[in-house]
Design an enzyme around this catalytic site. Sequence first.
Site, PDB file in Angstrom:
ATOM      1  N   GLU A  32       0.821  -1.213   0.000  1.00 52.03           N
ATOM      2  CA  GLU A  32       0.000   0.000   0.000  1.00 52.03           C
ATOM      3  C   GLU A  32       0.850   1.256   0.000  1.00 52.03           C
ATOM      4  O   GLU A  32       0.472   2.279  -0.551  1.00 52.03           O
ATOM      5  CB  GLU A  32      -0.919  -0.005   1.226  1.00 52.03           C
ATOM      6  CG  GLU A  32      -1.831   1.186   1.315  1.00 52.03           C
ATOM      7  CD  GLU A  32      -3.037   0.927   2.212  1.00 52.03           C
ATOM      8  OE1 GLU A  32      -3.525  -0.221   2.232  1.00 52.03           O
ATOM      9  OE2 GLU A  32      -3.482   1.865   2.892  1.00 52.03           O
TER      10      GLU A  32
ATOM     11  N   ASP B 148      -2.659  -3.029   3.345  1.00 52.56           N
ATOM     12  CA  ASP B 148      -3.234  -3.117   4.696  1.00 52.56           C
ATOM     13  C   ASP B 148      -4.487  -3.987   4.674  1.00 52.56           C
ATOM     14  O   ASP B 148      -5.263  -3.946   3.719  1.00 52.56           O
ATOM     15  CB  ASP B 148      -3.622  -1.727   5.216  1.00 52.56           C
ATOM     16  CG  ASP B 148      -2.400  -0.834   5.421  1.00 52.56           C
ATOM     17  OD1 ASP B 148      -1.273  -1.327   5.211  1.00 52.56           O
ATOM     18  OD2 ASP B 148      -2.582   0.337   5.774  1.00 52.56           O
TER      19      ASP B 148
ATOM     20  N   TYR C 145       5.272   6.715  11.460  1.00 49.94           N
ATOM     21  CA  TYR C 145       4.052   6.893  10.655  1.00 49.94           C
ATOM     22  C   TYR C 145       2.974   7.659  11.438  1.00 49.94           C
ATOM     23  O   TYR C 145       2.589   7.248  12.530  1.00 49.94           O
ATOM     24  CB  TYR C 145       3.530   5.508  10.268  1.00 49.94           C
ATOM     25  CG  TYR C 145       2.377   5.532   9.298  1.00 49.94           C
ATOM     26  CD1 TYR C 145       2.599   5.753   7.954  1.00 49.94           C
ATOM     27  CD2 TYR C 145       1.086   5.326   9.742  1.00 49.94           C
ATOM     28  CE1 TYR C 145       1.546   5.770   7.065  1.00 49.94           C
ATOM     29  CE2 TYR C 145       0.025   5.342   8.861  1.00 49.94           C
ATOM     30  CZ  TYR C 145       0.255   5.569   7.514  1.00 49.94           C
ATOM     31  OH  TYR C 145      -0.784   5.589   6.651  1.00 49.94           O
TER      32      TYR C 145
END
EC number: 5.6.2.1
Length: 719
Positions: A8, A108, A315
């Site tokens: 992703e 994900d 992140y």
Amino acid sequence: MHEVIICEKPTSAQKIAQALDSKAKMQKYNKKVKYWELNHDGKDITIVSAVGHLYSLTPDNPKDKVYFDLHWAPLYEIDKKSKAYTRDYVNAIKKFAKGADSYIHACDYDIEGTLIGYTALKYACGEDSLNKASRMKFSTLTKKDLLDAYENRIDIDMHQVDSGIARHVLDYYFGVNISKALISSVSKAKSRYLKLSAGRVQTPTLSILVDREKEIKDFVPEPFWILKALLENDIVAEHVDGKIFDPERAEEILSKCRGKDGSVDKIKLSNSTTKPLVPFNLGGLQAEAYNVFNFSPKKTQTIAQNLYTAGYTSYPRTSSQKLPESLDFKNIFNGLKNNKEFKVHIDQLPSKLKPNEGKKEDAAHPAIHPTGILPDKLDKDELKVYQLIVYRFISVFFEAAKFESMNTTVNIADELFSFKRRRVTHKGWMEHYPYRSIDNEEFPDVKEGDTIAVEDIISEEKETKPPARYNQASLIKELEKRELGTKATRADIIAKLEDRKYISGTKIEVTQLGENIIDTLKEYCANLTSEELTREMELKLEGIDEDKSSKEEVIDEGKKEVITILDDIGKHEKEIGSKLYDSYQETNIVGKCSCGGNLIKRYSPKTKSHFVGCTNYPECTVAYSLPKGARFLKKTCEKCGLPMISFGRKPPTHACLDPNCGKDKTKTHNPEVVGKCPECGKDLVKRSGRYGDFIGCKGFPKCRFTASVDELDSILKNS
DNA sequence: GCAAGGTC
């Protein structure tokens, strides 16, 4: 055998590459797009990455009045400017995926992630790739989980895919079509373009704000009294009843206690602890940066993304408040220690590193934390957010702060008053998190039974207050609670409502336009104003997920509902349009015109600039140009009563809206002719502007020739 | 021109 794995985002691609082969080689396509080549169990594998959605819905025919026929197209074609970067990612996937023997979908494991990988396979690798594809299912990016997911691959869950497609289609059907209907109502009624919008998330969000606005408007304040005893040594004690709503009771206490001394009735000492705050998830970071630095959630999100991209922090789009041990805290602290200020705190850490964690979890990412790589160049605001993240990270490993409280009750004529003091006995984590003040009050020297002098008894009249307005941070919290939007989109939704002029202010107020939007939508599609649509859609999508209903059925039902809504709106188009436009005008009122009309801020598409005009146009032609980035101040000019504006920077200029305020008006209406325009031949005249006198052409705005007064002589000579 | 969702 050649295998292609599609992820992703680049960071998860890297994690998977390293998990499968510690010697995996990172390479770059077109100098930008990272991909990995490796060997795992004798198999040659290429790992490529998407950057979120690479494909999006777009109408088959953009000229259609209503959009029900949609197809998937690359994002870089739909949004040519801001999504241009996705082109390289698509091309990289196309190039490296060509002719592979097998494909692995490793995005994900949620509905959107499944759809991202599905569209990448279908449209970039070719439909046939889906027949050769399997799915990795993992919930953390640890080596163990990833290897596990690689070994135990499953089929792509087509129910999940369909449910994702249906979500996209329904959001498009409702959002785009109803927005278009609102815009078109204004254009039909007033022949004006007004950017209006509605949607599954933005409309219920606006509705929450309207409800709060109504609560505030309907609130009836109730008077109450607080009784205070002013004691010796500047101690103020409050009557233990707190808010007293009965004025007679307040009067009774007052007359009973005045002129009497008090005695210390009771002293209660107690201890308390305050645990460290929890690690940041995105919402938490946004709230703290708002409270500490006054940064908007959107600004914080952008900065956090930059810090992440640069490699300084983790992140950012996580909902986790947990810091798993696998993060290797020691290593992070060793990196951070190279900064002297951080080192002072890190050196005091307990030997056993156990963070205080929050309850919220996230399938894919831990809480936001520093990586240990120190930044070398950050601007002022980035540094603020970075330090906030570092200090929060450090502080969660420290022990609780300890406090001692003293609660003293004083008896005055058999009425009880009390006062509290709190002092810190052990600062703990608070010493390592410089964004909270630490209570440290002095305990007065009194003991039970002491007589205490009362200097005065006072009665303060107050009134109950309506609920507070939301600010951006508290609204994001509310959306989190109601599960509206996602962690990545909430800040954008609020920014959108501001942009549409539905809301304004730091303590968010709903404008008349915002209220009318909700009123209109409540009448014609109540489902959209409440969280109903979201809930309903969720249920139906779950139905698809569980094979109870088909994607087609759910989409078709949505289509029918939208058709009915559009029909209803169409029947009352002009009425809706005028009401919305008039209230929009109101949001732009900046002052009163001498003719009695309202002065409004407007935009001229011709000159691409804002100006102020009168609502009585064309009868009244009063107009003032606005300097770029001008803001209206909350005061009016002392000379002429027009609003004051502020423009420019360092320091901003404050001036009257009228650039000729206080100057001889006859001059501006009959400007002095000084020569002929070298460009169009019309008269050149002397004008006065915001920055002083200048030479302009009478042919304005067709001819835009201007010059400074000093240049006049040489211009006339040359022509 | 319009949504909401993922991501740099």
